[in-house]
Motif scaffolding. Structure first.
Motif, mmCIF file in Angstrom:
data_model
loop_
_atom_site.group_PDB
_atom_site.id
_atom_site.type_symbol
_atom_site.label_atom_id
_atom_site.label_comp_id
_atom_site.label_asym_id
_atom_site.label_seq_id
_atom_site.Cartn_x
_atom_site.Cartn_y
_atom_site.Cartn_z
ATOM 1 N N MET A 28 0.825 -1.151 -0.113
ATOM 2 C CA MET A 28 0.079 -0.001 -0.071
ATOM 3 C C MET A 28 0.800 1.062 -0.080
ATOM 4 S SD MET A 28 -2.786 1.472 2.884
ATOM 5 C CE MET A 28 -3.661 0.212 3.179
ATOM 6 N N LYS A 29 0.657 2.164 -0.691
ATOM 7 C CA LYS A 29 1.319 3.307 -0.844
ATOM 8 C C LYS A 29 1.003 4.500 0.381
ATOM 9 C CE LYS A 29 1.607 3.861 -5.826
ATOM 10 N NZ LYS A 29 1.545 4.958 -6.894
ATOM 11 N N ARG A 30 1.917 4.911 0.776
ATOM 12 C CA ARG A 30 1.911 5.996 2.022
ATOM 13 C C ARG A 30 2.289 7.047 1.578
ATOM 14 N NH1 ARG A 30 5.905 3.519 6.150
ATOM 15 N NH2 ARG A 30 7.298 3.699 4.150
ATOM 16 N N TYR A 31 1.664 8.245 1.918
ATOM 17 C CA TYR A 31 1.949 9.693 1.691
ATOM 18 C C TYR A 31 2.199 10.406 2.832
ATOM 19 C CZ TYR A 31 -0.184 8.048 -2.709
ATOM 20 O OH TYR A 31 -0.607 7.503 -3.738
ATOM 21 N N GLY A 32 3.145 11.597 2.682
ATOM 22 C CA GLY A 32 3.364 12.131 3.614
ATOM 23 C C GLY A 32 3.470 13.790 3.173
ATOM 24 N N LEU A 33 3.906 14.723 4.200
ATOM 25 C CA LEU A 33 3.735 16.006 3.829
ATOM 26 C C LEU A 33 5.488 16.539 3.996
ATOM 27 C CD1 LEU A 33 1.100 16.723 6.365
ATOM 28 C CD2 LEU A 33 0.797 16.838 3.916
#
Length: 74
Positions: free
Chosen positions: A1-6
């Motif tokens: 699963m892809k994970r996104y950050g800021l």
């Protein structure tokens, strides 16, 4: 699963809380929740899960129900 950050717009580093990178699995939801000035980017795979914190577990998000329902926001 892809994970996104800021990414901070000045620091160009992923934003953290308690030394852990804030993450979310949905880029669109993360963009909706975050104030202007931070860019949503996919996290590199070399950041281990132990060094991340899902944004849903951030103390400021305690009042938010998950999954996110945008109609609950003004």
């Amino acid at each position: 699963m892809k994970r996104y950050g800021l990414l901070g717009n000045r620091s160009r580093d992923f934003l953290t809380y308690g030394g852990r990178v804030l993450t979310h699995h949905n880029a669109a939801e993360l963009e909706f929740l975050v104030p202007v000035g931070a860019q949503v980017c996919e996290l590199p795979r070399d950041i281990p899960n132990e060094q991340t914190l899902p944004i849903a577990q951030h103390p400021s998000m305690a009042a938010v129900r998950w999954p996110l329902n945008r109609s609950e926001f003004r």
